[in-house]
Design a protein around this motif. Sequence first.
Motif, PDB file in Angstrom:
ATOM      1  N   ALA A 158      -8.061 -23.033  -1.196  1.00  0.00           N
ATOM      2  CA  ALA A 158      -9.035 -24.116  -1.374  1.00  0.00           C
ATOM      3  C   ALA A 158      -8.323 -25.452  -1.177  1.00  0.00           C
ATOM      4  O   ALA A 158      -7.182 -25.634  -1.625  1.00  0.00           O
ATOM      5  CB  ALA A 158      -9.649 -24.049  -2.768  1.00  0.00           C
ATOM      6  N   TYR A 159      -8.997 -26.373  -0.506  1.00  0.00           N
ATOM      7  CA  TYR A 159      -8.400 -27.689  -0.299  1.00  0.00           C
ATOM      8  C   TYR A 159      -9.485 -28.744  -0.247  1.00  0.00           C
ATOM      9  O   TYR A 159     -10.650 -28.456  -0.017  1.00  0.00           O
ATOM     10  CB  TYR A 159      -7.560 -27.728   0.982  1.00  0.00           C
ATOM     11  N   ARG A 160      -9.044 -29.969  -0.480  1.00  0.00           N
ATOM     12  CA  ARG A 160      -9.935 -31.124  -0.398  1.00  0.00           C
ATOM     13  C   ARG A 160      -9.300 -32.093   0.585  1.00  0.00           C
ATOM     14  O   ARG A 160      -8.119 -32.429   0.477  1.00  0.00           O
ATOM     15  CB  ARG A 160     -10.054 -31.748  -1.788  1.00  0.00           C
ATOM     16  N   ILE A 161     -10.083 -32.525   1.580  1.00  0.00           N
ATOM     17  CA  ILE A 161      -9.589 -33.470   2.583  1.00  0.00           C
ATOM     18  C   ILE A 161      -9.647 -34.886   2.012  1.00  0.00           C
ATOM     19  O   ILE A 161     -10.642 -35.280   1.402  1.00  0.00           O
ATOM     20  CB  ILE A 161     -10.432 -33.401   3.871  1.00  0.00           C
ATOM     21  N   ILE A 162      -8.579 -35.638   2.219  1.00  0.00           N
ATOM     22  CA  ILE A 162      -8.517 -37.035   1.804  1.00  0.00           C
ATOM     23  C   ILE A 162      -8.211 -37.867   3.040  1.00  0.00           C
ATOM     24  O   ILE A 162      -7.120 -37.783   3.591  1.00  0.00           O
ATOM     25  CB  ILE A 162      -7.417 -37.263   0.754  1.00  0.00           C
ATOM     26  N   GLU A 163      -9.199 -38.633   3.494  1.00  0.00           N
ATOM     27  CA  GLU A 163      -8.980 -39.545   4.628  1.00  0.00           C
ATOM     28  C   GLU A 163      -8.694 -40.918   4.047  1.00  0.00           C
ATOM     29  O   GLU A 163      -9.492 -41.446   3.280  1.00  0.00           O
ATOM     30  CB  GLU A 163     -10.215 -39.584   5.526  1.00  0.00           C
ATOM     31  N   GLY A 214       2.567 -25.219 -10.348  1.00  0.00           N
ATOM     32  CA  GLY A 214       1.472 -25.380 -11.304  1.00  0.00           C
ATOM     33  C   GLY A 214       0.697 -26.677 -11.186  1.00  0.00           C
ATOM     34  O   GLY A 214      -0.104 -27.000 -12.062  1.00  0.00           O
ATOM     35  N   ARG A 215       0.897 -27.433 -10.129  1.00  0.00           N
ATOM     36  CA  ARG A 215       0.248 -28.742  -9.984  1.00  0.00           C
ATOM     37  C   ARG A 215      -0.679 -28.778  -8.776  1.00  0.00           C
ATOM     38  O   ARG A 215      -0.524 -27.990  -7.848  1.00  0.00           O
ATOM     39  CB  ARG A 215       1.312 -29.821  -9.789  1.00  0.00           C
ATOM     40  N   GLU A 216      -1.604 -29.721  -8.800  1.00  0.00           N
ATOM     41  CA  GLU A 216      -2.332 -30.032  -7.569  1.00  0.00           C
ATOM     42  C   GLU A 216      -1.478 -31.067  -6.854  1.00  0.00           C
ATOM     43  O   GLU A 216      -1.044 -32.052  -7.453  1.00  0.00           O
ATOM     44  CB  GLU A 216      -3.716 -30.610  -7.845  1.00  0.00           C
ATOM     45  N   ILE A 217      -1.223 -30.811  -5.581  1.00  0.00           N
ATOM     46  CA  ILE A 217      -0.397 -31.707  -4.777  1.00  0.00           C
ATOM     47  C   ILE A 217      -1.170 -32.132  -3.542  1.00  0.00           C
ATOM     48  O   ILE A 217      -2.178 -31.517  -3.182  1.00  0.00           O
ATOM     49  CB  ILE A 217       0.929 -31.041  -4.360  1.00  0.00           C
ATOM     50  N   THR A 218      -0.687 -33.177  -2.881  1.00  0.00           N
ATOM     51  CA  THR A 218      -1.259 -33.567  -1.596  1.00  0.00           C
ATOM     52  C   THR A 218      -0.192 -33.399  -0.529  1.00  0.00           C
ATOM     53  O   THR A 218       0.982 -33.674  -0.752  1.00  0.00           O
ATOM     54  CB  THR A 218      -1.782 -35.019  -1.603  1.00  0.00           C
ATOM     55  N   VAL A 277      -4.213 -29.636  -2.583  1.00  0.00           N
ATOM     56  CA  VAL A 277      -4.198 -28.185  -2.743  1.00  0.00           C
ATOM     57  C   VAL A 277      -3.502 -27.825  -4.051  1.00  0.00           C
ATOM     58  O   VAL A 277      -2.710 -28.609  -4.587  1.00  0.00           O
ATOM     59  CB  VAL A 277      -3.454 -27.474  -1.584  1.00  0.00           C
ATOM     60  N   ASP A 278      -3.788 -26.635  -4.537  1.00  0.00           N
ATOM     61  CA  ASP A 278      -3.042 -26.082  -5.651  1.00  0.00           C
ATOM     62  C   ASP A 278      -1.696 -25.626  -5.094  1.00  0.00           C
ATOM     63  O   ASP A 278      -1.646 -24.811  -4.161  1.00  0.00           O
ATOM     64  CB  ASP A 278      -3.814 -24.906  -6.260  1.00  0.00           C
ATOM     65  N   ALA A 279      -0.612 -26.155  -5.635  1.00  0.00           N
ATOM     66  CA  ALA A 279       0.720 -25.854  -5.095  1.00  0.00           C
ATOM     67  C   ALA A 279       1.004 -24.359  -5.096  1.00  0.00           C
ATOM     68  O   ALA A 279       1.551 -23.825  -4.126  1.00  0.00           O
ATOM     69  CB  ALA A 279       1.793 -26.599  -5.885  1.00  0.00           C
ATOM     70  N   ASP A 280       0.641 -23.667  -6.179  1.00  0.00           N
ATOM     71  CA  ASP A 280       0.955 -22.237  -6.270  1.00  0.00           C
ATOM     72  C   ASP A 280       0.194 -21.430  -5.219  1.00  0.00           C
ATOM     73  O   ASP A 280       0.757 -20.538  -4.580  1.00  0.00           O
ATOM     74  CB  ASP A 280       0.644 -21.710  -7.672  1.00  0.00           C
ATOM     75  N   ALA A 281      -1.084 -21.758  -5.017  1.00  0.00           N
ATOM     76  CA  ALA A 281      -1.881 -21.052  -4.007  1.00  0.00           C
ATOM     77  C   ALA A 281      -1.337 -21.336  -2.610  1.00  0.00           C
ATOM     78  O   ALA A 281      -1.231 -20.435  -1.771  1.00  0.00           O
ATOM     79  CB  ALA A 281      -3.347 -21.460  -4.111  1.00  0.00           C
ATOM     80  N   ALA A 282      -0.977 -22.596  -2.361  1.00  0.00           N
ATOM     81  CA  ALA A 282      -0.438 -22.965  -1.045  1.00  0.00           C
ATOM     82  C   ALA A 282       0.881 -22.242  -0.785  1.00  0.00           C
ATOM     83  O   ALA A 282       1.090 -21.679   0.293  1.00  0.00           O
ATOM     84  CB  ALA A 282      -0.243 -24.476  -0.956  1.00  0.00           C
ATOM     85  N   LEU A 283       1.760 -22.236  -1.785  1.00  0.00           N
ATOM     86  CA  LEU A 283       3.055 -21.595  -1.580  1.00  0.00           C
ATOM     87  C   LEU A 283       2.901 -20.089  -1.383  1.00  0.00           C
ATOM     88  O   LEU A 283       3.600 -19.503  -0.552  1.00  0.00           O
ATOM     89  CB  LEU A 283       3.987 -21.907  -2.745  1.00  0.00           C
ATOM     90  N   ALA A 284       1.984 -19.482  -2.108  1.00  0.00           N
ATOM     91  CA  ALA A 284       1.735 -18.045  -1.926  1.00  0.00           C
ATOM     92  C   ALA A 284       1.239 -17.768  -0.516  1.00  0.00           C
ATOM     93  O   ALA A 284       1.699 -16.830   0.143  1.00  0.00           O
ATOM     94  CB  ALA A 284       0.735 -17.545  -2.964  1.00  0.00           C
ATOM     95  N   ALA A 285       0.326 -18.608  -0.010  1.00  0.00           N
ATOM     96  CA  ALA A 285      -0.214 -18.411   1.336  1.00  0.00           C
ATOM     97  C   ALA A 285       0.865 -18.592   2.396  1.00  0.00           C
ATOM     98  O   ALA A 285       0.809 -17.959   3.458  1.00  0.00           O
ATOM     99  CB  ALA A 285      -1.370 -19.378   1.581  1.00  0.00           C
ATOM    100  N   LEU A 286       1.831 -19.434   2.123  1.00  0.00           N
ATOM    101  CA  LEU A 286       2.910 -19.710   3.075  1.00  0.00           C
ATOM    102  C   LEU A 286       4.097 -18.768   2.883  1.00  0.00           C
ATOM    103  O   LEU A 286       5.089 -18.884   3.592  1.00  0.00           O
ATOM    104  CB  LEU A 286       3.387 -21.163   2.913  1.00  0.00           C
ATOM    105  N   ASP A 287       3.995 -17.854   1.926  1.00  0.00           N
ATOM    106  CA  ASP A 287       5.089 -16.948   1.584  1.00  0.00           C
ATOM    107  C   ASP A 287       6.339 -17.755   1.269  1.00  0.00           C
ATOM    108  O   ASP A 287       7.453 -17.411   1.675  1.00  0.00           O
ATOM    109  CB  ASP A 287       5.354 -15.942   2.723  1.00  0.00           C
TER     110      ASP A 287
END
Length: 156
Positions: free
Chosen positions: A16-21, A118-122, A134-144
């Motif tokens: 899950a992600y949120r776009i920030i322009e 454990g943080r939301e990062i940009t 993005v949620d850092a943990d979810a992003a890192l898991a997706a990126l292995d």
Amino acid sequence: MSTSPALQALDNSGVAYRIIEHGPVRSLSEAAEARGVEVPDVVKTIVVRRGNDDFLFVLVPGDRVISWPKLRTLLGVSRLSMPDAASAKAATGYERGTITPFGSTTSWPVIADERVRGREITLGAGEHGVAVAVDADAALAALDGTYADVTDPEAP
């Protein structure tokens, strides 16, 4: 906004992600203000060269810098360098200031500083003036990816 390779990769990852322009920014503090986050949550994606055509991504909180001794020890190497802008673009498909592990032309290994756990990062979203939260943990898991202590506080 076009659908960049970064956003396509995020869609495919299920993260899950949120776009920030936010338009152009000249500093990390401006980026944090434009993104509505604290400076540590503006995570820099740094391309590091291990050898010829051998790179990795290091995710660094905005208020910190890579600790080269810590990173060399973690990777078991005696020498690392940062490629010039043209080499970084050739390795990732992205210009400096827009680099993200998501949608890179090559899926290089990812190491994130443990302080983002454990943080939301940009992160950059592959285009100038655009970021994703993005949620850092979810992003890192997706990126292995891997968490490790690889940074030091930025010098005042």
